[in-house]
Every structure is written in structure tokens, then in C-alpha cells.
Motif scaffolding. Structure first.
Motif, PDB file in Angstrom:
ATOM      1  N   ILE A  65       0.894  -1.164   0.000  1.00 28.57           N
ATOM      2  CA  ILE A  65       0.000   0.000   0.000  1.00 28.57           C
ATOM      3  C   ILE A  65       0.930   1.212   0.000  1.00 28.57           C
ATOM      4  CG2 ILE A  65      -1.820   1.242   1.235  1.00 28.57           C
ATOM      5  CD1 ILE A  65      -2.406  -1.482   2.665  1.00 28.57           C
ATOM      6  N   VAL A  66       0.851   2.015  -1.048  1.00 25.72           N
ATOM      7  CA  VAL A  66       1.811   3.102  -1.232  1.00 25.72           C
ATOM      8  C   VAL A  66       1.083   4.430  -1.362  1.00 25.72           C
ATOM      9  CG1 VAL A  66       3.459   1.560  -2.366  1.00 25.72           C
ATOM     10  CG2 VAL A  66       1.802   2.834  -3.752  1.00 25.72           C
ATOM     11  N   LEU A  93      -4.470   7.447   0.691  1.00 27.63           N
ATOM     12  CA  LEU A  93      -4.750   8.872   0.858  1.00 27.63           C
ATOM     13  C   LEU A  93      -4.690   9.213   2.333  1.00 27.63           C
ATOM     14  CD1 LEU A  93      -7.804   9.936  -1.373  1.00 27.63           C
ATOM     15  CD2 LEU A  93      -5.401  10.504  -1.688  1.00 27.63           C
ATOM     16  N   THR A  94      -3.837  10.151   2.701  1.00 25.45           N
ATOM     17  CA  THR A  94      -3.810  10.600   4.087  1.00 25.45           C
ATOM     18  C   THR A  94      -5.098  11.351   4.407  1.00 25.45           C
ATOM     19  OG1 THR A  94      -2.828  12.749   3.562  1.00 25.45           O
ATOM     20  CG2 THR A  94      -1.309  10.886   3.934  1.00 25.45           C
ATOM     21  N   GLY A 103      -5.312  14.378   5.388  1.00 28.42           N
ATOM     22  CA  GLY A 103      -5.215  15.682   4.756  1.00 28.42           C
ATOM     23  C   GLY A 103      -5.500  15.637   3.269  1.00 28.42           C
ATOM     24  N   ASP A 104      -4.967  14.614   2.574  1.00 31.60           N
ATOM     25  CA  ASP A 104      -5.226  14.463   1.142  1.00 31.60           C
ATOM     26  C   ASP A 104      -6.708  14.238   0.877  1.00 31.60           C
ATOM     27  OD1 ASP A 104      -2.542  14.713   0.561  1.00 31.60           O
ATOM     28  OD2 ASP A 104      -2.174  12.548   0.544  1.00 31.60           O
ATOM     29  N   LEU A 105      -7.330  13.412   1.710  1.00 35.27           N
ATOM     30  CA  LEU A 105      -8.747  13.116   1.547  1.00 35.27           C
ATOM     31  C   LEU A 105      -9.584  14.374   1.705  1.00 35.27           C
ATOM     32  CD1 LEU A 105     -11.160  11.139   1.328  1.00 35.27           C
ATOM     33  CD2 LEU A 105     -10.983  10.829   3.820  1.00 35.27           C
ATOM     34  N   MET A 106      -9.306  15.166   2.736  1.00 34.45           N
ATOM     35  CA  MET A 106     -10.110  16.361   2.968  1.00 34.45           C
ATOM     36  C   MET A 106      -9.849  17.423   1.899  1.00 34.45           C
ATOM     37  SD  MET A 106     -11.844  15.185   5.325  1.00 34.45           S
ATOM     38  CE  MET A 106     -12.888  16.638   5.575  1.00 34.45           C
ATOM     39  N   ILE A 143      -8.077   2.171  -3.526  1.00 35.78           N
ATOM     40  CA  ILE A 143      -7.581   3.193  -2.608  1.00 35.78           C
ATOM     41  C   ILE A 143      -7.913   2.811  -1.173  1.00 35.78           C
ATOM     42  CG2 ILE A 143      -7.943   5.583  -1.826  1.00 35.78           C
ATOM     43  CD1 ILE A 143      -8.253   6.414  -4.694  1.00 35.78           C
ATOM     44  N   ILE A 144      -6.992   3.097  -0.259  1.00 29.82           N
ATOM     45  CA  ILE A 144      -7.253   3.035   1.178  1.00 29.82           C
ATOM     46  C   ILE A 144      -7.063   4.446   1.727  1.00 29.82           C
ATOM     47  CG2 ILE A 144      -6.405   2.169   3.402  1.00 29.82           C
ATOM     48  CD1 ILE A 144      -5.762  -0.447   2.114  1.00 29.82           C
TER      49      ILE A 144
END
Length: 374
Positions: free
Chosen positions: A214-215, A250-251, A253-256, A278-279
Motif C-alpha cells: 500500500i503506497v 490517501l492521508t 489531509g489528502d482526503l479532505m 484506494i485506502i
């Protein structure tokens, strides 16, 4: 208004049929029914389940339907939510409330030779690998469930590179440690948190081609970035051209950031991986709702699905000692809002898996306790 009442109100207004789906298995054997040609989506296999009555909760309907169709009583089994799926068949809209139930040895032995259910439908115990490979055609709405089932019960998270700063060559020490201590065939969330994390990750892929990685979402594979010393006889040709990436991450922060772009059409949305599941990482209700929207949009667009959600921190951790943990009660309440499988993260160990399932976790993840000692 309760979540259940709201679901029923929306379903009534839009003529959506709410269905409880039981993904029943014993170890790697999964129970499938077969729909007759006269039924909706006929001549296909299906997981056990049926319509949720107006006066029932999802789990009440699940227990009733499984008993009515197969005679199996799952009242005392651990019932783990995988997620919710909306699907439009053009002639019918359905909302699937999907749960996973593992039978005991006694239950399996009692029912493994039953060729027909109590409603006359053919029953089949199918090997998981064959189900995932598509040997048993399922209704279109079930395809996302198959992707969810690829998620393992345990996921290992790597140490950050900074944890090896005491070494003369931190990257080499990081690689040597993880090469030795990661379990065979493990799913690994690579969280290096360093500028050269891509190159280090790709070196680990070469050293351990058995791993499922998972990258970060912006991860790209470029053979030229690999250290020349790794391009030897120990690195298979397939590993160089087909890295073992099973999902991008997706962190929070990336998600939001993506979610903000989704709400504001004047903004250009951040690009997301289009060729891998995606996770996402979530910490609160807002991020869970964002993850639900992302999951729904990717299904609608025919893109690889959101396969799971890290929800953290469950318990106190050594890596974030100042962060207040959610605790199981709050964690479980938040997880109930998710439309995708939820992965417990933070202060956990593999021997807590069964307790986590009771709280609603489809899987758990961690660092120290998940790495093998030698």
C-alpha cells in the motif's frame, strides 16, 4: 432522527430496496446461493440475504434471512460490517448492507454437505480464490464486495525512516530491518515519511517481491529509479515491470483536500489514482463522510474502489504519545457511519483481532506488534 429511520425515509422516497447481505464463510470456503432464471439477476450466484423489513435492523434482517434460507443460526456469531452499496439496475434500485460472518467448525460441519437451501435454492461452498477470480458469476452490485474481500485481516505498517537515524546509513538499515521482519505475503502500508521514500519503497519491492504494498497515491513505478545494485539475478523481470502494489493510500489531509474540491466546483480536484484501489485515513466523522463520497463516486465512474479505511487512533500509541485515542466505544460509533470496510489502527496487536471484529473492524493494522521477531 436515527440513522436507521433516515435510511428508511430515503428508501421510501426513492423506491430503494434495502437488502441485508451475509458473506458467510468458514476459513477460505464461502457460501453461495444460485438464483433461478425467473428471479431478478437470475442465473447468477449470490451471497445469502434478503430484503430488510421496515421494523427490522440490518442485523435482525441478516439473522432472519440466513436462518430462513439456510437453517444456519448466526445469532451468536460475530457479525462484521463490510460496507454499504447502492446500485441502480435500471429496473430496480438496491442498497446492500453487507456483513461478513465466519462460521464455527461445528456450524460448517453441520451444513457443508447441504446442496439446497430451505427455499429450494442450490447452495455451493466455493473456494475464496475461485470466487475472487470470477468463477462464480455474481450480480453487478456484488463486484465491489469481491474487492473488499481481498482485504486481509492483518496489515503491517512500516517504521518511518527517522526511526533509523542512529544508523550511518538510515535507508540501508530501514531496508535490512523490514526485509527481515515483514511476514511472508504480508500486506504492508509503506509509511516512510522521507523525501526519498519512493526509491526506498521500490528497493523493498525488489528485495521482497512477495509483499503486497500500500503506497502513497502519487507513487509511480519507474525502473530507472531502482538502485543498480538491485538489478541482479535476485530481481525477477516481472517484479521490475509489475510492482506488487495492491492499493494507494490517501492521508487524512489528502482526503479532505479532495473533498473540499468535490464540494467547490470552481476548484480543480486533486488527481487520484485511477488504476488501483484506494485506502484512506480517517480520524473523525467529517473525514468518514468524505471517504463515503469518494467511494460512491469511484463506483459510479467505474474506477477501482475504495477498499478500506484506516480509522485511528484506537488506543494510545508510542509514535503519537500526545494524541488522545478514540477508545473502542467512540471508535465503534464512528465506524458505524462508514460505507466501506474499516481498519482499526493505533495501539493494536494481532491478538486483538477478534475483539476488534466485535467492535466493527474488518481488519486491524499496526507496526511493532505486527513485525515478526527473529
Amino acid at each position: 432522527m436515527s440513522i436507521k429511520s433516515e435510511q428508511q425515509r430515503v428508501a421510501a422516497q426513492t423506491h430503494i430496496v434495502n437488502v441485508a447481505v451475509a458473506v458467510i464463510h468458514y476459513q477460505e470456503q464461502y457460501l453461495l446461493g444460485f438464483r433461478s432464471a425467473k428471479q431478478h439477476q437470475g442465473n447468477r450466484y449470490e451471497f445469502v440475504g434478503g430484503k430488510i423489513d421496515a421494523d427490522e435492523t440490518d442485523k435482525q434482517a441478516l439473522i432472519r434471512e440466513v436462518n430462513e434460507e439456510t437453517g444456519i443460526n448466526i445469532h451468536d456469531n460475530t457479525i462484521v460490517k463490510l460496507g454499504r452499496l447502492h446500485h441502480d439496475y435500471s429496473d430496480k434500485q438496491v442498497c446492500l448492507q453487507v456483513y461478513k460472518i465466519e462460521l464455527t467448525t461445528r456450524q460448517y460441519d453441520q451444513h457443508k454437505y447441504c446442496q439446497y437451501g430451505l427455499e429450494g435454492q442450490a447452495l455451493t461452498w466455493a473456494d475464496k480464490d475461485e470466487v475472487l477470480a470470477g468463477k462464480y458469476p455474481l450480480p453487478a452490485a456484488n463486484q465491489t464486495i469481491l474487492t473488499w474481500l481481498r482485504l486481509p485481516s492483518l496489515i503491517t505498517v512500516t517504521y518511518a525512516l527517522s526511526d533509523f537515524d542512529q544508523h550511518t546509513d538510515p535507508a540501508a538499515a530501514w531496508l535490512a530491518y523490514h526485509r527481515q521482519h515483514l511476514a511472508a505475503q504480508a500486506w504492508v502500508y509503506v509509511r516512510i515519511k522521507a523525501p526519498d521514500s519512493k526509491a526506498i519503497t521500490k528497493q523493498l519491492m525488489q528485495l521482497r517481491p512477495d509483499l503486497q504494498m500500500i503506497v502513497p497515491d502519487d507513487f509511480t513505478f519507474d525502473g530507472s529509479m531502482l538502485a543498480e545494485s538491485l538489478l541482479d539475478q535476485t530481481a525477477s523481470k516481472s517484479a521490475l515491470t509489475e510492482p506488487q502494489v495492491v492499493a494507494t493510500h490517501l492521508t487524512h489531509g489528502d482526503l479532505m483536500h479532495w473533498y473540499a474540491g468535490a464540494k467547490d466546483t470552481s476548484q480543480k480536484r486533486p488527481p487520484l489514482s485511477s488504476d488501483q484501489p484506494i485506502i484512506v485515513s480517517c480520524h473523525d466523522l467529517d473525514s468518514i463522510y468524505a471517504a463515503n463520497q469518494l467511494a460512491a463516486e469511484r463506483i459510479q465512474q467505474g474506477l477501482p474502489v475504495v477498499i478500506g479505511m484506516f480509522l485511528s487512533p484506537v488506543l494510545a500509541t508510542q509514535t503519537h504519545p500526545d494524541t488522545v485515542p478514540l477508545g473502542w466505544i467512540q471508535w465503534s460509533a464512528l465506524a458505524a457511519h462508514a460505507d466501506i470496510p474499516v481498519i482499526g489502527l493505533g495501539g493494536l496487536a494481532p491478538d486483538l483481532l477478534q475483539d476488534a471484529k466485535v467492535q466493527g473492524a474488518a481488519a486491524i493494522a499496526g507496526i511493532r506488534q505486527f513485525l515478526q521477531s527473529h
